[in-house]
Scaffold this motif. Structure first.
Motif, PDB file in Angstrom:
ATOM      1  N   TYR A 174       0.912  -1.266   0.056  1.00  0.00           N
ATOM      2  CA  TYR A 174      -0.239  -0.153   0.140  1.00  0.00           C
ATOM      3  C   TYR A 174       0.452   1.262  -0.352  1.00  0.00           C
ATOM      4  CZ  TYR A 174      -3.742   3.099   2.318  1.00  0.00           C
ATOM      5  OH  TYR A 174      -4.312   5.218   1.836  1.00  0.00           O
ATOM      6  N   PHE A 175       0.957   2.628  -0.593  1.00  0.00           N
ATOM      7  CA  PHE A 175       1.370   3.821  -1.001  1.00  0.00           C
ATOM      8  C   PHE A 175       0.143   4.979  -0.249  1.00  0.00           C
ATOM      9  CE2 PHE A 175       3.628   1.641  -3.738  1.00  0.00           C
ATOM     10  CZ  PHE A 175       4.388   2.160  -4.029  1.00  0.00           C
ATOM     11  N   ALA A 176       1.025   5.100   0.931  1.00  0.00           N
ATOM     12  CA  ALA A 176       0.752   6.931   1.292  1.00  0.00           C
ATOM     13  C   ALA A 176       0.408   8.116   0.654  1.00  0.00           C
ATOM     14  CB  ALA A 176       0.963   6.247   2.634  1.00  0.00           C
ATOM     15  N   LEU A 177      -0.052   8.934   1.732  1.00  0.00           N
ATOM     16  CA  LEU A 177       0.075  10.196   0.810  1.00  0.00           C
ATOM     17  C   LEU A 177       1.660  10.532   1.522  1.00  0.00           C
ATOM     18  CD1 LEU A 177      -0.549  12.129  -0.722  1.00  0.00           C
ATOM     19  CD2 LEU A 177      -1.931  13.749   1.112  1.00  0.00           C
ATOM     20  N   GLY A 178       2.478  11.323   0.044  1.00  0.00           N
ATOM     21  CA  GLY A 178       3.529  12.210   0.735  1.00  0.00           C
ATOM     22  C   GLY A 178       3.409  13.607   1.161  1.00  0.00           C
ATOM     23  N   SER A 205       0.706  -4.622   3.119  1.00  0.00           N
ATOM     24  CA  SER A 205       0.719  -5.048   2.146  1.00  0.00           C
ATOM     25  C   SER A 205      -0.734  -4.814   1.241  1.00  0.00           C
ATOM     26  CB  SER A 205       0.984  -6.523   1.853  1.00  0.00           C
ATOM     27  OG  SER A 205      -0.218  -7.349   3.269  1.00  0.00           O
ATOM     28  N   LYS A 206      -1.209  -5.128   0.036  1.00  0.00           N
ATOM     29  CA  LYS A 206      -2.035  -4.668  -0.068  1.00  0.00           C
ATOM     30  C   LYS A 206      -2.928  -5.580   0.412  1.00  0.00           C
ATOM     31  CE  LYS A 206      -2.967  -2.395  -3.042  1.00  0.00           C
ATOM     32  NZ  LYS A 206      -2.560  -2.664  -5.318  1.00  0.00           N
ATOM     33  N   GLU A 207      -3.219  -6.448   1.209  1.00  0.00           N
ATOM     34  CA  GLU A 207      -4.179  -7.427   1.058  1.00  0.00           C
ATOM     35  C   GLU A 207      -4.832  -6.646   2.971  1.00  0.00           C
ATOM     36  OE1 GLU A 207      -1.647  -8.713   0.368  1.00  0.00           O
ATOM     37  OE2 GLU A 207      -2.659  -9.118  -1.530  1.00  0.00           O
ATOM     38  N   THR A 208      -3.860  -5.246   3.978  1.00  0.00           N
ATOM     39  CA  THR A 208      -4.261  -4.885   4.718  1.00  0.00           C
ATOM     40  C   THR A 208      -5.383  -4.883   5.179  1.00  0.00           C
ATOM     41  OG1 THR A 208      -2.040  -4.523   5.014  1.00  0.00           O
ATOM     42  CG2 THR A 208      -3.935  -3.027   6.139  1.00  0.00           C
ATOM     43  N   ASP A 209      -6.601  -4.494   5.895  1.00  0.00           N
ATOM     44  CA  ASP A 209      -7.670  -4.481   6.170  1.00  0.00           C
ATOM     45  C   ASP A 209      -7.498  -2.371   6.282  1.00  0.00           C
ATOM     46  OD1 ASP A 209     -10.191  -3.337   8.129  1.00  0.00           O
ATOM     47  OD2 ASP A 209     -10.248  -4.939   7.222  1.00  0.00           O
ATOM     48  N   PHE A 210      -8.636  -2.570   5.558  1.00  0.00           N
ATOM     49  CA  PHE A 210      -9.305  -0.605   5.617  1.00  0.00           C
ATOM     50  C   PHE A 210      -8.540  -0.116   6.202  1.00  0.00           C
ATOM     51  CE2 PHE A 210     -11.607   2.995   4.803  1.00  0.00           C
ATOM     52  CZ  PHE A 210     -10.949   3.439   3.836  1.00  0.00           C
ATOM     53  N   GLN A 217       2.816   2.212   8.624  1.00  0.00           N
ATOM     54  CA  GLN A 217       4.503   3.102   8.199  1.00  0.00           C
ATOM     55  C   GLN A 217       5.205   3.108   7.174  1.00  0.00           C
ATOM     56  OE1 GLN A 217       4.769   5.453  10.867  1.00  0.00           O
ATOM     57  NE2 GLN A 217       2.934   4.607  11.667  1.00  0.00           N
ATOM     58  N   PRO A 218       5.383   4.447   6.919  1.00  0.00           N
ATOM     59  CA  PRO A 218       6.899   4.671   5.530  1.00  0.00           C
ATOM     60  C   PRO A 218       7.601   3.197   5.920  1.00  0.00           C
ATOM     61  CG  PRO A 218       6.088   6.903   6.039  1.00  0.00           C
ATOM     62  CD  PRO A 218       5.494   5.879   7.157  1.00  0.00           C
ATOM     63  N   MET A 219       7.849   2.517   4.402  1.00  0.00           N
ATOM     64  CA  MET A 219       8.983   1.575   4.163  1.00  0.00           C
ATOM     65  C   MET A 219      10.134   2.063   4.820  1.00  0.00           C
ATOM     66  SD  MET A 219       9.483  -1.266   1.690  1.00  0.00           S
ATOM     67  CE  MET A 219       8.753  -1.957   1.766  1.00  0.00           C
ATOM     68  N   ASN A 220      10.963   1.512   5.568  1.00  0.00           N
ATOM     69  CA  ASN A 220      12.675   2.639   6.154  1.00  0.00           C
ATOM     70  C   ASN A 220      13.197   1.285   5.496  1.00  0.00           C
ATOM     71  OD1 ASN A 220      14.174   4.443   6.497  1.00  0.00           O
ATOM     72  ND2 ASN A 220      14.603   3.311   9.099  1.00  0.00           N
ATOM     73  N   CYS A 221      13.379   1.752   4.044  1.00  0.00           N
ATOM     74  CA  CYS A 221      14.405   0.799   3.649  1.00  0.00           C
ATOM     75  C   CYS A 221      15.260   1.797   2.436  1.00  0.00           C
ATOM     76  CB  CYS A 221      13.338  -0.033   2.689  1.00  0.00           C
ATOM     77  SG  CYS A 221      14.607  -1.646   1.678  1.00  0.00           S
ATOM     78  N   GLN A 222      16.468   1.370   2.162  1.00  0.00           N
ATOM     79  CA  GLN A 222      17.035   2.068   1.204  1.00  0.00           C
ATOM     80  C   GLN A 222      15.880   1.834  -0.128  1.00  0.00           C
ATOM     81  OE1 GLN A 222      20.394  -0.107   0.468  1.00  0.00           O
ATOM     82  NE2 GLN A 222      21.125   1.855  -1.062  1.00  0.00           N
ATOM     83  N   PHE A 223      15.878   0.556  -0.430  1.00  0.00           N
ATOM     84  CA  PHE A 223      15.084   0.522  -1.728  1.00  0.00           C
ATOM     85  C   PHE A 223      13.553   1.241  -2.042  1.00  0.00           C
ATOM     86  CE2 PHE A 223      18.827  -2.220  -1.658  1.00  0.00           C
ATOM     87  CZ  PHE A 223      19.765  -1.522  -2.418  1.00  0.00           C
ATOM     88  N   ALA A 224      13.173   1.519  -0.861  1.00  0.00           N
ATOM     89  CA  ALA A 224      11.679   1.908  -0.996  1.00  0.00           C
ATOM     90  C   ALA A 224      11.519   3.076  -2.225  1.00  0.00           C
ATOM     91  CB  ALA A 224      11.162   2.644   0.181  1.00  0.00           C
ATOM     92  N   HIS A 225      10.307   2.510  -2.450  1.00  0.00           N
ATOM     93  CA  HIS A 225       9.834   3.096  -4.008  1.00  0.00           C
ATOM     94  C   HIS A 225       9.158   4.542  -3.465  1.00  0.00           C
ATOM     95  CE1 HIS A 225       9.342  -1.236  -5.006  1.00  0.00           C
ATOM     96  NE2 HIS A 225      10.033  -0.149  -5.854  1.00  0.00           N
ATOM     97  N   ARG A 226       9.047   5.469  -4.210  1.00  0.00           N
ATOM     98  CA  ARG A 226       8.423   7.227  -4.312  1.00  0.00           C
ATOM     99  C   ARG A 226       7.667   6.974  -5.362  1.00  0.00           C
ATOM    100  NH1 ARG A 226      12.225  11.599  -2.368  1.00  0.00           N
ATOM    101  NH2 ARG A 226      10.118  12.565  -2.170  1.00  0.00           N
ATOM    102  N   GLY A 227       6.776   7.559  -5.278  1.00  0.00           N
ATOM    103  CA  GLY A 227       6.065   7.817  -6.884  1.00  0.00           C
ATOM    104  C   GLY A 227       5.261   9.721  -6.774  1.00  0.00           C
TER     105      GLY A 227
END
Length: 333
Positions: A174-178, A205-210, A217-227
């Motif tokens: 799942y992606f959150a608003l920046g 994950s996309k299966e997380t309940d609404f 939480q934002p993924m705190n990882c070097q390879f996390a995606h932004r858009g």
């Protein structure tokens, strides 16, 4: 940089033992190429906001460097904002300049550049501002007008666009608003709202309940995606004001258009349903309350402030010709 180019640059900087720019000034093709490289380095240094494009070289001066070999250019560059977000890292020449209907932004950058065997940006500061709505209305009365990023209707439009993106994408998480980076509105058959915003990959994950998504939480990882996303929402004004927020997604999904552009150098202009394996960034931070940001890079910063009178160029044959005027009746600067 070729030896002949370097010799020409140094020749421009020194005359009779003193730092001086020769008569060709801003109209020199080689000096203009230097300005283009400087702007590329400014854009590469930035971590937020939009990529800037060169409109003209306004002024330049030079001094000798007593500590290191080579010389220092001090450039004043007039710039325009493009539609490319800085996370794309696209070369500015590949980015489309914002037109009158895209909330155009203009300004000037002051840059200090070391010229030796190569052009090296040492520091910069850029002052930007939106083109006045009154100037746009004169030539484009039906163009969208800028909206406050903190307006509830703008936040709701971004929320709807993000919901649609998460629903239709094939991404695992799942992606959150920046941050909401731009907003405008226009009357069509009713109020229409347009937003641009960044998104951050979360640990959910996309299966997380609404009901649990607000805790992601934002993924705190070097390879996390932004858009970077754009979205629009069209509705009747009273219907929107009285709409039940809990029913927003279900009732308004068919009226929403969302487009996401992934944050990687090979940015495409078509709608994305996936991110590529090489779309990596090196830091992810949670967006706070929406404000017009003053992005700061390692070498300088960008601020939004009103235009102020400036002195005439000190170098001969400056400024250079404008590359864009956006169809306005009077020049921007």
């Amino acid at each position: 940089m070729s030896v002949s180019f370097l010799v020409l640059l140094l020749g421009l900087l020194f005359h009779n033992g003193k730092a001086k720019v020769e008569s060709q000034g801003c109209h020199s093709p080689d000096v203009e190429r230097t300005a283009e490289e400087v702007l590329q380095q400014i854009n590469q240094d930035r971590t937020d906001g939009y990529i800037l494009t060169l409109n003209r070289l306004y002024d330049l001066s030079s001094t000798s460097n007593q500590v290191r070999s080579g010389s220092v250019y001090n450039l004043t560059i007039d710039v325009l904002e493009t539609k490319c977000h800085s996370i794309s890292k696209k070369p500015w020449k590949q980015c489309e300049v914002r037109g009158l209907g895209d909330i155009p932004v203009y300004g000037e950058c002051q840059a200090s550049v070391q010229v030796d065997a190569q052009v090296k940006l040492e520091s910069y500061s850029c002052a930007l501002r939106e083109v006045a709505a009154t100037a746009i209305v004169h030539v484009c009365p039906d163009c969208p007008t800028a909206d406050n990023l903190n307006e509830p209707v703008i936040k709701e439009t971004a929320k709807l666009a993000l919901q649609k993106f998460n629903k239709e994408s094939h991404l695992a998480n799942y992606f959150a608003l920046g941050n909401i980076t731009k907003a405008s509105s226009q009357w069509v058959v009713g109020p229409s709202y347009f937003v641009e915003f960044t998104v951050l990959e979360t640990e959910c994950s996309k299966e997380t309940d609404f009901s649990e998504l607000t805790h992601c939480q934002p993924m705190n990882c070097q390879f996390a995606h932004r858009g970077f996303c754009t979205g629009s929402h069209m509705t009747h004004e009273e219907a929107f004001k009285n709409m039940n927020p809990a029913a927003t997604v279900e009732e308004q999904a068919q009226q929403l258009v969302a487009k996401a552009v992934s944050g990687h150098p090979e940015q495409h202009d078509h709608n994305h349903t996936h991110l590529h394996h090489h779309e990596h960034v090196h830091s992810v931070t949670q967006g706070s309350d929406v404000t017009v940001s003053n992005p700061k890079g390692l070498l300088g910063r960008i601020v939004f402030e009103p235009a102020t009178p400036r002195s005439a160029p000190t170098a001969s044959s400056c400024p250079s010709a404008r590359r864009h005027n956006l169809g306005l009746r009077s020049p921007l600067l």
